[in-house]
Design a protein around this motif. Structure first.
Motif, short mmCIF file in Angstrom:
data_model
loop_
_atom_site.label_atom_id
_atom_site.label_comp_id
_atom_site.label_asym_id
_atom_site.label_seq_id
_atom_site.Cartn_x
_atom_site.Cartn_y
_atom_site.Cartn_z
N CYS A 62 35.62 -10.42 -48.58
CA CYS A 62 35.57 -9.51 -47.07
C CYS A 62 35.57 -8.07 -47.44
CB CYS A 62 36.79 -9.85 -46.43
SG CYS A 62 36.48 -11.48 -45.50
N ASP A 63 36.36 -7.72 -48.44
CA ASP A 63 36.82 -6.28 -48.45
C ASP A 63 35.49 -5.61 -49.11
OD1 ASP A 63 39.36 -6.73 -47.68
OD2 ASP A 63 39.91 -7.11 -49.71
N THR A 64 34.36 -6.18 -49.62
CA THR A 64 33.19 -5.70 -50.37
C THR A 64 32.04 -5.84 -49.40
OG1 THR A 64 32.76 -7.55 -51.51
CG2 THR A 64 33.99 -5.88 -52.65
N ALA A 65 32.32 -6.38 -48.13
CA ALA A 65 31.10 -6.63 -47.30
C ALA A 65 31.26 -5.42 -45.96
CB ALA A 65 31.23 -7.98 -46.77
N ASP A 66 30.37 -4.95 -45.81
CA ASP A 66 30.18 -3.91 -44.87
C ASP A 66 29.26 -4.46 -43.85
OD1 ASP A 66 30.70 -1.53 -43.00
OD2 ASP A 66 29.19 -0.69 -43.92
N VAL A 67 29.81 -5.17 -42.52
CA VAL A 67 28.60 -5.70 -41.91
C VAL A 67 28.67 -4.71 -40.62
CG1 VAL A 67 28.38 -7.53 -40.15
CG2 VAL A 67 29.24 -7.95 -42.74
N THR A 68 27.72 -4.38 -40.03
CA THR A 68 27.36 -3.46 -39.04
C THR A 68 26.13 -3.96 -38.25
OG1 THR A 68 26.37 -1.84 -40.31
CG2 THR A 68 28.62 -1.24 -39.80
N ILE A 69 26.26 -3.57 -36.78
CA ILE A 69 25.02 -3.88 -36.42
C ILE A 69 24.44 -2.71 -35.57
CG2 ILE A 69 25.55 -6.28 -35.59
CD1 ILE A 69 25.84 -5.56 -32.93
N THR A 70 23.19 -2.48 -35.61
CA THR A 70 22.32 -1.36 -34.92
C THR A 70 21.37 -2.10 -33.97
OG1 THR A 70 20.79 -0.98 -36.51
CG2 THR A 70 22.86 0.16 -36.76
N HIS A 71 20.73 -1.30 -33.13
CA HIS A 71 19.74 -1.73 -32.30
C HIS A 71 18.47 -0.91 -32.57
CE1 HIS A 71 23.19 -3.63 -30.31
NE2 HIS A 71 22.33 -4.61 -29.99
N LYS A 72 17.38 -1.79 -32.86
CA LYS A 72 16.00 -1.05 -32.93
C LYS A 72 15.00 -1.58 -32.01
CE LYS A 72 12.84 -0.01 -36.71
NZ LYS A 72 12.19 -0.85 -37.74
N ASP A 73 14.38 -0.93 -31.13
CA ASP A 73 13.48 -1.47 -30.22
C ASP A 73 13.95 -2.62 -29.30
OD1 ASP A 73 11.85 0.26 -31.40
OD2 ASP A 73 10.77 -1.26 -32.84
N GLY A 74 15.39 -2.69 -28.94
CA GLY A 74 15.81 -3.33 -27.97
C GLY A 74 16.59 -4.77 -28.92
N GLN A 76 18.78 -6.57 -31.80
CA GLN A 76 19.83 -6.33 -32.68
C GLN A 76 19.58 -6.38 -34.43
OE1 GLN A 76 23.78 -8.15 -32.13
NE2 GLN A 76 23.41 -9.43 -33.92
N VAL A 77 19.93 -5.50 -35.15
CA VAL A 77 19.65 -5.38 -36.45
C VAL A 77 21.13 -5.56 -37.14
CG1 VAL A 77 18.64 -4.21 -38.37
CG2 VAL A 77 17.64 -3.95 -36.21
N VAL A 78 21.25 -6.56 -38.09
CA VAL A 78 22.54 -6.75 -38.66
C VAL A 78 22.33 -6.23 -40.08
CG1 VAL A 78 24.32 -8.23 -39.55
CG2 VAL A 78 22.86 -8.92 -37.43
N LEU A 79 23.29 -5.43 -40.30
CA LEU A 79 23.27 -4.63 -41.62
C LEU A 79 24.54 -5.06 -42.57
CD1 LEU A 79 22.72 -0.99 -40.55
CD2 LEU A 79 20.91 -2.77 -41.53
N LEU A 80 24.00 -5.68 -43.69
CA LEU A 80 24.95 -6.15 -44.55
C LEU A 80 24.87 -4.89 -45.77
CD1 LEU A 80 27.04 -8.11 -46.04
CD2 LEU A 80 25.12 -9.26 -47.05
N ASN A 81 25.87 -4.38 -45.96
CA ASN A 81 26.14 -3.11 -47.00
C ASN A 81 24.62 -2.40 -47.00
OD1 ASN A 81 28.72 -3.91 -47.71
ND2 ASN A 81 27.94 -5.47 -49.32
N GLY A 82 24.52 -1.93 -45.60
CA GLY A 82 23.16 -1.24 -45.54
C GLY A 82 22.07 -1.94 -45.45
N GLU A 83 21.67 -2.96 -45.81
CA GLU A 83 20.50 -3.84 -45.63
C GLU A 83 20.32 -4.74 -44.60
OE1 GLU A 83 20.50 -6.90 -48.92
OE2 GLU A 83 18.72 -7.60 -48.15
N ASN A 84 19.25 -4.53 -43.99
CA ASN A 84 18.87 -5.22 -43.01
C ASN A 84 18.57 -6.89 -43.32
OD1 ASN A 84 17.51 -6.72 -40.90
ND2 ASN A 84 15.92 -5.10 -40.47
N VAL A 85 19.55 -7.71 -42.70
CA VAL A 85 19.41 -9.06 -43.33
C VAL A 85 18.96 -10.24 -42.04
CG1 VAL A 85 21.34 -8.87 -44.95
CG2 VAL A 85 21.82 -9.38 -42.80
N ASN A 86 18.46 -9.42 -41.07
CA ASN A 86 18.18 -10.42 -39.83
C ASN A 86 17.06 -11.60 -40.34
OD1 ASN A 86 19.29 -8.73 -38.05
ND2 ASN A 86 17.29 -8.39 -36.74
N GLY A 87 16.40 -11.13 -41.32
CA GLY A 87 15.31 -12.41 -41.65
C GLY A 87 16.04 -13.32 -42.67
N LEU A 88 17.13 -13.14 -43.24
CA LEU A 88 17.53 -14.20 -44.11
C LEU A 88 19.00 -14.90 -43.85
CD1 LEU A 88 18.06 -11.40 -46.73
CD2 LEU A 88 16.30 -12.68 -46.81
#
Ligand code: DC
Length: 224
Positions: A62-74, A76-88
């Motif tokens: 847990c301590d090495t995972a940075d999960v954040t979300i942003t929004h692009k064109d409406g 939601q984009v989920v970022l795992l340690n800065g990588e967009n993982v929506n497709g995975l």
């Protein structure tokens, strides 16, 4: 006045994300898919070679995972340690690991903190399992959205088929039953209908009808 929040909870395949997305758009709110956040964490665990029963390893990871979300064109984009993982994060492997790992309290508290912070910054439609009952107990509108297991399995099946993914209806139904059980029987913040949530079975309803009904409820709540 604070921000307005709509909590949409319910089991897998109830159509929460489809409905929540459209509802958020109609209201001009931000859509927060909390399941996607747990999925990103699960992907992190899989990538670290952690097995489904290795909770100590999950807690450490847990301590090495940075999960954040942003929004692009409406969207939601989920970022795992800065990588967009929506497709995975929509594979059956990740779904299974998510259901298993989201039982863990440390995993949940990490995600809940982020979810509460988001609701403090924006008007949100947030979907999940414990939003009305735990994450946002003061949400302005709380809905518990569900449909029969058969209807939910068929929806998931059609969704996967449309993406060209080969799957079996009976297997999906079995997975859904299993996930329902685990989501609603975990010790910490299980899937449960909040006392003040409106129960909503959308088995025989189109998506549009469902969204319209909820939109009316939100409009009513805004007048209060
Ligand atoms: O909604 P979904 O299918 O993307 O959710 C994936 C898994 O995450 C599901 O097994 C339940 C879990 N989950 C949770 O425990 N709490 C949430 N708020 C959202 C999802």
């Amino acid at each position: 006045m604070g921000f307005f929040s709509i909590a949409l909870d319910g089991p897998a395949g109830a159509g929460k994300s489809t409905v929540a997305k459209l509802l958020a758009k109609k209201l001009g709110y931000i859509y927060v898919d909390t399941g996607a956040m747990y999925r990103a964490m699960a992907l992190h665990f899989i990538r670290n070679g952690i097995g489904e029963n290795e909770f100590d390893a999950m807690e450490a990871a847990c301590d090495t995972a940075d999960v954040t979300i942003t929004h692009k064109d409406g969207e939601q984009v989920v970022l795992l340690n800065g990588e967009n993982v929506n497709g995975l994060i929509r594979t059956e492997e990740v779904s299974h690991m998510t259901s298993v790992s989201s039982v863990n309290k440390k995993v949940r508290l990490k995600m809940v903190e982020l979810q509460r912070a988001l609701a403090k910054q924006e008007n949100v439609v947030m979907d999940g399992r414990d939003i009305g009952s735990y994450v946002l107990p003061d949400a302005n509108v709380k809905v518990f959205l569900t449909a029969s297991v058969e209807v939910r399995a068929k929806r998931r099946y059609d969704e996967q088929k449309a993406k060209g993914i080969d799957c079996s209806l009976s297997e999906i139904e079995e997975n859904i039953r299993e996930r329902d059980y685990r989501d609603s029987h975990r010790e910490f913040a299980p899937l449960v209908q909040a006392e003040d949530a409106v129960f909503f079975d959308n088995s025989g309803m189109t998506i549009e009808e469902n969204v319209d009904k909820l939109y009316e409820m939100c409009m009513e709540a805004q007048k209060r």
